[in-house]
Design a protein around this motif. Sequence first.
Motif, PDB file in Angstrom:
ATOM      1  N   SER B  72       6.584  -4.209   1.823  1.00  0.00           N
ATOM      2  CA  SER B  72       5.985  -3.771   0.550  1.00  0.00           C
ATOM      3  C   SER B  72       6.906  -2.777  -0.128  1.00  0.00           C
ATOM      4  O   SER B  72       7.193  -2.874  -1.321  1.00  0.00           O
ATOM      5  CB  SER B  72       4.621  -3.115   0.787  1.00  0.00           C
ATOM      6  N   VAL B  73       7.363  -1.798   0.660  1.00  0.00           N
ATOM      7  CA  VAL B  73       8.224  -0.759   0.086  1.00  0.00           C
ATOM      8  C   VAL B  73       9.526  -1.372  -0.419  1.00  0.00           C
ATOM      9  O   VAL B  73       9.947  -1.120  -1.548  1.00  0.00           O
ATOM     10  CB  VAL B  73       8.495   0.357   1.125  1.00  0.00           C
ATOM     11  N   SER B 114       4.001  -9.386   0.367  1.00  0.00           N
ATOM     12  CA  SER B 114       3.820  -8.857   1.718  1.00  0.00           C
ATOM     13  C   SER B 114       2.532  -9.370   2.359  1.00  0.00           C
ATOM     14  O   SER B 114       2.483  -9.518   3.578  1.00  0.00           O
ATOM     15  CB  SER B 114       3.912  -7.330   1.770  1.00  0.00           C
ATOM     16  N   ILE B 115       1.519  -9.664   1.548  1.00  0.00           N
ATOM     17  CA  ILE B 115       0.299 -10.233   2.141  1.00  0.00           C
ATOM     18  C   ILE B 115       0.607 -11.635   2.692  1.00  0.00           C
ATOM     19  O   ILE B 115       0.201 -11.985   3.809  1.00  0.00           O
ATOM     20  CB  ILE B 115      -0.845 -10.275   1.100  1.00  0.00           C
ATOM     21  N   ILE B 116       1.367 -12.416   1.908  1.00  0.00           N
ATOM     22  CA  ILE B 116       1.761 -13.755   2.394  1.00  0.00           C
ATOM     23  C   ILE B 116       2.543 -13.616   3.713  1.00  0.00           C
ATOM     24  O   ILE B 116       2.285 -14.318   4.686  1.00  0.00           O
ATOM     25  CB  ILE B 116       2.627 -14.480   1.334  1.00  0.00           C
ATOM     26  N   LEU B 141      -9.377  -6.522   3.945  1.00  0.00           N
ATOM     27  CA  LEU B 141      -9.424  -5.301   3.133  1.00  0.00           C
ATOM     28  C   LEU B 141      -8.264  -4.362   3.490  1.00  0.00           C
ATOM     29  O   LEU B 141      -7.551  -3.863   2.610  1.00  0.00           O
ATOM     30  CB  LEU B 141     -10.765  -4.601   3.333  1.00  0.00           C
ATOM     31  N   PHE B 142      -8.080  -4.139   4.808  1.00  0.00           N
ATOM     32  CA  PHE B 142      -6.975  -3.273   5.247  1.00  0.00           C
ATOM     33  C   PHE B 142      -5.622  -3.851   4.841  1.00  0.00           C
ATOM     34  O   PHE B 142      -4.731  -3.134   4.397  1.00  0.00           O
ATOM     35  CB  PHE B 142      -7.024  -3.054   6.764  1.00  0.00           C
ATOM     36  N   LEU B 143      -5.502  -5.173   5.013  1.00  0.00           N
ATOM     37  CA  LEU B 143      -4.253  -5.854   4.653  1.00  0.00           C
ATOM     38  C   LEU B 143      -3.935  -5.637   3.168  1.00  0.00           C
ATOM     39  O   LEU B 143      -2.841  -5.226   2.786  1.00  0.00           O
ATOM     40  CB  LEU B 143      -4.380  -7.352   4.959  1.00  0.00           C
ATOM     41  N   GLY B 144      -4.943  -5.909   2.337  1.00  0.00           N
ATOM     42  CA  GLY B 144      -4.761  -5.813   0.887  1.00  0.00           C
ATOM     43  C   GLY B 144      -4.472  -4.386   0.444  1.00  0.00           C
ATOM     44  O   GLY B 144      -3.519  -4.132  -0.295  1.00  0.00           O
ATOM     45  N   LEU B 145      -5.311  -3.441   0.930  1.00  0.00           N
ATOM     46  CA  LEU B 145      -5.148  -2.045   0.504  1.00  0.00           C
ATOM     47  C   LEU B 145      -3.793  -1.491   0.925  1.00  0.00           C
ATOM     48  O   LEU B 145      -3.125  -0.790   0.165  1.00  0.00           O
ATOM     49  CB  LEU B 145      -6.262  -1.183   1.107  1.00  0.00           C
ATOM     50  N   THR B 146      -3.376  -1.827   2.159  1.00  0.00           N
ATOM     51  CA  THR B 146      -2.090  -1.318   2.638  1.00  0.00           C
ATOM     52  C   THR B 146      -0.943  -1.912   1.818  1.00  0.00           C
ATOM     53  O   THR B 146      -0.013  -1.203   1.425  1.00  0.00           O
ATOM     54  CB  THR B 146      -1.891  -1.664   4.125  1.00  0.00           C
ATOM     55  N   ALA B 147      -1.022  -3.219   1.553  1.00  0.00           N
ATOM     56  CA  ALA B 147       0.043  -3.871   0.779  1.00  0.00           C
ATOM     57  C   ALA B 147       0.160  -3.237  -0.601  1.00  0.00           C
ATOM     58  O   ALA B 147       1.265  -2.923  -1.066  1.00  0.00           O
ATOM     59  CB  ALA B 147      -0.224  -5.366   0.668  1.00  0.00           C
ATOM     60  N   VAL B 148      -0.968  -3.020  -1.253  1.00  0.00           N
ATOM     61  CA  VAL B 148      -0.945  -2.447  -2.605  1.00  0.00           C
ATOM     62  C   VAL B 148      -0.422  -1.009  -2.561  1.00  0.00           C
ATOM     63  O   VAL B 148       0.453  -0.621  -3.348  1.00  0.00           O
ATOM     64  CB  VAL B 148      -2.359  -2.499  -3.239  1.00  0.00           C
TER      65      VAL B 148
END
Lengths: 328, 253
Positions: B72-73, B114-116, B141-148
């Motif tokens: 993500s970063v 990054s989610i993919i 939820l954790f996956l999405g929030l962390t990626a964003v």
Amino acid sequence: MTDTPTATQPTPSAASPAAHEAPIIQIDKLDKTYASGYQALKSIDLEIQRGEIFALLGPNGAGKTTLISIICGLVNPTGGRVIADGHDIVRDYRAARATIGLVPQELTSEAFETVWNTVSFSRGLFGKSPDPAHIERVLKDLALWDKRNNKLITLSGGMKRRVLIAKALAHEPRILFLDEPTAGVDVELRRDMWNVVRRLRESGVTIILTTHYIEEAEEMADRIGVISNGEIILVREKQALMRQLGRKELTLQLAAPLAALPDALAGRGLTLDDEGRQLVYTYDAQQDATGIPELLRAVDAAGLEVTDLQTRQSSLEDIFVGLVKERP
Amino acid sequence: MNWYAIRTIYRFEMARARRTLLQSIVSPVLSTSLYFVVFGGAIGSRITQIDGVSYGAFIVPGLIMLMLLTQSVSNASFAIFFPKFSGTIYELLSAPVSHFEIVLGYVGAAATKSIILGLLILGTASLFVPLTIAHPVWMALFLGLTAVTFSLLGFIIGIWADNFEKLQLVPLLVITPLTFLGGTFYAIDMLPPLWQTVTLANPVVYLVSGFRWSFFGSADVSVAASLAMILLFLTVCLGIVAWIFRTGYRIRP
């Protein structure tokens, strides 16, 4: 965005500059001081008329690019106000920017994108629905159609410059800024570029170009503004400027060279040139008495035989150098 | 909203990922798979179960987090750094787009990528170790929030960095160590008592713990603490991004 492609099509009547219409760009007391403390613009007032080609002339570092950058949204103004096509560029930035296209000075491009994709990208970024027919027209106008599937990295500098123009035209702007459009461009391409700009003007687009090539301003502009040290020191119609400030030069070709100026001709502001074969007389074409008849009689009386004569109007460059020099 | 612009930026970024498929998708999936083979298969078979979960399965959520954070970063930071570096950012700045729309386009694309990746790694992992997901909705939820959140962090780094070295600095010197020390490969109670306390100052502990809880139902710290921590991060990153755009920091002088 609710703009439709046709909504921004300029009307044919906009093609001719009309002074009585509201200016398409109005700049009031625009100031810019960078964080370093450098004051790039000092209370600039300027109006650009609808449909004209306006050349902003000035030496390097005069503030040309800063001025353009503020109007286009790349730089924040420190003070003052700019209205573009009726919209404040800060408060109503969406509407203002939607009407403006910018061709930057630097040849920047997404190296691995194709011409078609990068131009389509620009249209989307400006909030316009895809319009392949318009992109095709723009690419054909700029002689880029054959290169549409080429990656930008494979194009020459001149072609990249055209791509930047195509990108700026992708969203059908009514105002086009060209920042040093022909810097580093060869003569042939420069002529092509001028033709493109003229065609754009005919279609109703207002064009503001910065340049330090006087030739460019002289060739294309309707009006000229001179900027120096962050101040607009002059805005005039090109013809008027050249007439008003233009000095003329009369050159007399002599049959036999002179070693020195004869006494009879001294004190008339004459100079000898071309190893004594030419007499050069500089005069102000606006004056009622140019002194030419008296000069010709004096030359005749001095027994000099003249084989040819010519006059030359001073170029914008002479005017420009004179103007900038006068300033501290 | 300038939806065309958001869509244009998003598609452009996704196209960049497709063009560089090897680097953006294949390479992270491959390197994570190596962790499974080495730690899960070879070494993991000699390690006893943790909280009733085989070691090979235990490290899966942590590894996904590791990849999610770093990708993500790096995705988001490069996406905004490169136009700044090459000069093409002029177009973005002169376009009729709001700051929110710019962030939505870039961060949305980085987070999507990054989610993919996370899901691909999850799929790959399930080939090596038996996996169950106890709380799929929380997992998503954790996956999405962390990626964003970490895409936002990447966006901030991309704006801040004025050379390639700085661009690599935060991921290499901050994110990677914090992730390795954040409980990816161990449960906190396996640490000596002093370090159990120190490690609670590592924000990544909360992310890994919460994510692991969504798989196995057991956690190092409470799920509420994990959720609160990630929401706190998100808020801080949003605040910084808002400040960047308000002041024009490093993009609009």
